[in-house]
Design a protein around this motif. Structure first.
Motif, mmCIF file in Angstrom:
data_model
loop_
_atom_site.group_PDB
_atom_site.id
_atom_site.type_symbol
_atom_site.label_atom_id
_atom_site.label_comp_id
_atom_site.label_asym_id
_atom_site.label_seq_id
_atom_site.Cartn_x
_atom_site.Cartn_y
_atom_site.Cartn_z
ATOM 1 N N UNK A 1 0.840 -1.171 0.000
ATOM 2 C CA UNK A 1 0.000 0.000 0.000
ATOM 3 C C UNK A 1 0.891 1.243 0.000
ATOM 4 N N UNK A 2 0.704 2.131 -0.952
ATOM 5 C CA UNK A 2 1.469 3.374 -0.949
ATOM 6 C C UNK A 2 1.016 4.275 0.206
ATOM 7 N N UNK A 3 1.963 5.031 0.760
ATOM 8 C CA UNK A 3 1.624 5.943 1.845
ATOM 9 C C UNK A 3 2.461 7.204 1.749
ATOM 10 N N UNK A 4 1.995 8.231 2.420
ATOM 11 C CA UNK A 4 2.634 9.538 2.409
ATOM 12 C C UNK A 4 3.734 9.562 3.477
ATOM 13 N N UNK A 5 4.991 9.513 3.060
ATOM 14 C CA UNK A 5 6.094 9.475 4.020
ATOM 15 C C UNK A 5 6.176 10.756 4.842
ATOM 16 N N UNK A 6 5.744 11.901 4.296
ATOM 17 C CA UNK A 6 5.759 13.134 5.083
ATOM 18 C C UNK A 6 4.785 13.044 6.254
ATOM 19 N N UNK A 7 3.625 12.422 6.050
ATOM 20 C CA UNK A 7 2.670 12.238 7.142
ATOM 21 C C UNK A 7 3.239 11.291 8.197
ATOM 22 N N UNK A 8 3.917 10.244 7.741
ATOM 23 C CA UNK A 8 4.559 9.316 8.681
ATOM 24 C C UNK A 8 5.622 10.056 9.481
ATOM 25 N N UNK A 9 6.448 10.832 8.803
ATOM 26 C CA UNK A 9 7.505 11.590 9.481
ATOM 27 C C UNK A 9 6.918 12.551 10.506
ATOM 28 N N UNK A 10 5.815 13.223 10.168
ATOM 29 C CA UNK A 10 5.173 14.136 11.115
ATOM 30 C C UNK A 10 4.688 13.394 12.351
ATOM 31 N N UNK A 11 4.075 12.236 12.162
ATOM 32 C CA UNK A 11 3.582 11.459 13.306
ATOM 33 C C UNK A 11 4.747 10.970 14.165
#
Length: 80
Positions: A1-11
Motif C-alpha cells: 500500500x502506498x503511503x505519504x512518508x511526510x505524514x509518517x515523518x510528522x507522526x
C-alpha cells in the motif's frame, strides 16, 4: 500500500517528543525506538542528529523539538 512518508515523518516526530530528556539550548535527546527510515528522513530534514550510532538515543534539534511539539498538539491534543 502506498503511503505519504511526510505524514509518517510528522507522526513520528510528534511521538518522539514523548521521550525527550536532557533538554537544553541545543535541543533534546530522544529515544530512537521508531522506524529507521523515518528517523533517517527526519535527520535529512535537519530535525534530528544522525541516528546511526550505537547510542540508544539521538539529539532532536531545537527546530525538531519545536515542530514535534506543534505536531503533537495538532495530532493528539484533546479538546475536553
Amino acid at each position: 500500500m502506498p503511503y505519504d512518508t511526510d505524514k509518517v515523518d510528522n507522526a513520528v516526530l510528534a511521538l518522539l517528543t514523548l521521550t525527550t530528556h536532557q533538554e537544553d539550548e541545543f535541543g533534546a535527546r530522544i529515544w530512537k525506538g521508531h522506524d529507521w527510515d523515518a528517523l533517517n528522513r527526519l535527520h535529512e530534514k535537519g530535525l534530528l542528529g544522525d541516528p546511526v550510532s550505537k547510542a540508544k538515543s539521538v539529539v532532536m534539534t531545537p527546530e525538531g523539538l519545536a515542530r514535534g511539539r506543534e505536531l503533537f498538539e495538532e495530532l493528539f491534543a484533546r479538546n475536553d
